[in-house]
Design an enzyme around this catalytic site. Structure first.
Site, PDB file in Angstrom:
ATOM      1  N   HIS A 186      10.868  -3.271   3.169  1.00  0.00           N
ATOM      2  CA  HIS A 186      11.263  -1.866   3.071  1.00  0.00           C
ATOM      3  C   HIS A 186      11.649  -1.329   4.445  1.00  0.00           C
ATOM      4  O   HIS A 186      11.184  -1.823   5.468  1.00  0.00           O
ATOM      5  CB  HIS A 186      10.172  -0.995   2.437  1.00  0.00           C
ATOM      6  CG  HIS A 186       8.873  -0.898   3.164  1.00  0.00           C
ATOM      7  ND1 HIS A 186       8.089  -1.988   3.486  1.00  0.00           N
ATOM      8  CD2 HIS A 186       8.185   0.178   3.631  1.00  0.00           C
ATOM      9  CE1 HIS A 186       6.980  -1.593   4.090  1.00  0.00           C
ATOM     10  NE2 HIS A 186       7.017  -0.278   4.218  1.00  0.00           N
ATOM     11  N   HIS A 192       0.838  -1.216   0.000  1.00  0.00           N
ATOM     12  CA  HIS A 192       0.000   0.000   0.000  1.00  0.00           C
ATOM     13  C   HIS A 192       0.873   1.266   0.000  1.00  0.00           C
ATOM     14  O   HIS A 192       0.590   2.226   0.700  1.00  0.00           O
ATOM     15  CB  HIS A 192      -1.010  -0.005   1.146  1.00  0.00           C
ATOM     16  CG  HIS A 192      -0.422  -0.084   2.536  1.00  0.00           C
ATOM     17  ND1 HIS A 192      -1.066  -0.733   3.562  1.00  0.00           N
ATOM     18  CD2 HIS A 192       0.707   0.428   3.073  1.00  0.00           C
ATOM     19  CE1 HIS A 192      -0.351  -0.624   4.674  1.00  0.00           C
ATOM     20  NE2 HIS A 192       0.727   0.086   4.404  1.00  0.00           N
ATOM     21  N   HIS A 205      -1.436   5.058   9.714  1.00  0.00           N
ATOM     22  CA  HIS A 205      -0.146   5.742   9.765  1.00  0.00           C
ATOM     23  C   HIS A 205      -0.288   7.073  10.514  1.00  0.00           C
ATOM     24  O   HIS A 205      -0.023   8.137   9.963  1.00  0.00           O
ATOM     25  CB  HIS A 205       0.397   5.965   8.359  1.00  0.00           C
ATOM     26  CG  HIS A 205       0.567   4.699   7.569  1.00  0.00           C
ATOM     27  ND1 HIS A 205      -0.505   4.051   6.958  1.00  0.00           N
ATOM     28  CD2 HIS A 205       1.666   3.961   7.282  1.00  0.00           C
ATOM     29  CE1 HIS A 205      -0.051   2.971   6.333  1.00  0.00           C
ATOM     30  NE2 HIS A 205       1.250   2.889   6.518  1.00  0.00           N
ATOM     31  N   GLU A 221       5.012  -5.159   8.508  1.00  0.00           N
ATOM     32  CA  GLU A 221       3.637  -5.042   8.007  1.00  0.00           C
ATOM     33  C   GLU A 221       3.121  -6.349   7.404  1.00  0.00           C
ATOM     34  O   GLU A 221       1.912  -6.574   7.328  1.00  0.00           O
ATOM     35  CB  GLU A 221       3.553  -3.942   6.949  1.00  0.00           C
ATOM     36  CG  GLU A 221       3.730  -2.541   7.484  1.00  0.00           C
ATOM     37  CD  GLU A 221       3.653  -1.480   6.398  1.00  0.00           C
ATOM     38  OE1 GLU A 221       3.564  -0.295   6.747  1.00  0.00           O
ATOM     39  OE2 GLU A 221       3.690  -1.837   5.196  1.00  0.00           O
TER      40      GLU A 221
END
Length: 280
Positions: A193, A12, A59, A240
């Protein structure tokens, strides 16, 4: 009774949403990313669910360090796109499904999973970018969406095993709902990431593709992977990926049919992974 027909898994990345919103999807850098979702958009049109149960992480839009629910289910009738500092994304509001959401909350809490029930919240790119990748830029999303936010930002975060078992409890809840609904469960976030520190920009293609293999073939074993392995191999934000185990746990116990698999590097500073699995 309601049933789960398929699960969808996707990164995402916020820059993907920006590229789409700013009309950059055909640019050479972004074109390979969006090409990987062309099949998916057509598949969704042909297999449109009645409800999407979408697992994502907030977030610091709806929640902050002042309030950090481990698992939070959106039970409202609608959810507005969040302003993440540069204005809300130009995407439709998310229409919820309060009846099914409340039923899932009741069932899952009775199965001893503690959920935070949220009756008002805005939804950020963690939820809207997957919808954009799968649906394009419609005037309205194709069906109601139940947001399910997981804390993978502030430690301690839930284990892969906890997430996988939660997915099973969500399956039980959905299958006990007394309406004839076709439900898809989406798991979002990842893949490898890291956004800060000396390893910023880390991408591990080998780990990512091995994760996809294991998610398809042996999710129960994958669920035993400890947090430190995610951080070491996939970067600090790679954690995640435990959210994908919620969606995988919601599938039935038979091997799924793999309808689509896509992996691409890079998209911003992130590896993009995507799967569509159908129950058989």
């Amino acid at each position: 009774m309601a049933r789960i027909s398929a699960s969808v898994y996707t990164s995402h990345v916020p820059a993907i949403g920006a590229a789409l919103d700013l009309g950059k999807s055909a640019e050479p850098y972004w074109q390979p990313v969006f090409k990987g979702y062309e099949f998916s958009k057509q598949w969704l049109k042909e297999n449109k669910p009645d409800v999407i149960f979408l697992v994502y992480n907030d977030h610091a839009s709806a929640f902050s360090l002042e309030l950090i629910p481990t698992f939070a289910i959106g039970c409202a009738a609608e959810f507005q796109p969040a302003d993440e500092g540069w204005g809300p994304r130009p995407v439709p509001k998310v229409v919820g499904h309060p009846e099914l959401a409340a039923h899932i909350a009741q069932s899952v809490i009775q199965d001893d999973f503690d959920l935070t029930i949220v009756n008002k919240m805005d939804v950020d790119h963690g939820l809207t970018v997957p919808l954009s990748l799968m649906c394009g830029q419609p005037e309205a999303w194709p069906c109601p969406v139940i947001p399910f936010a997981v804390n993978v930002v502030q430690y301690p975060v839930p284990s892969g095993r906890r997430c996988y078992n939660l997915g099973k409890a969500i399956r039980k809840a959905i299958e006990s709902f007394d309406q004839d609904l076709n439900v898809q469960v989406w798991g979002t976030g990842g893949m490898s990431h890291q956004l800060q520190g000396p390893r910023a920009g880390l991408i591990n293609k080998e780990f990512d593709n091995r994760f996809l293999d294991r998610l398809i073939a042996d999710p129960a074993d994958l669920a035993t992977l400890p947090h430190i392995d995610y951080v070491r191999e996939a970067g600090s934000e790679g954690i995640e990926l435990v959210m994908w185990l919620i969606a995988r746990g919601a599938m039935n116990d038979r091997p799924p049919k793999v309808r689509h698999r896509f992996y691409h590097v890079p998209a911003s500073n992130t590896a993009v992974g995507h799967l569509i699995l159908e129950n058989v």
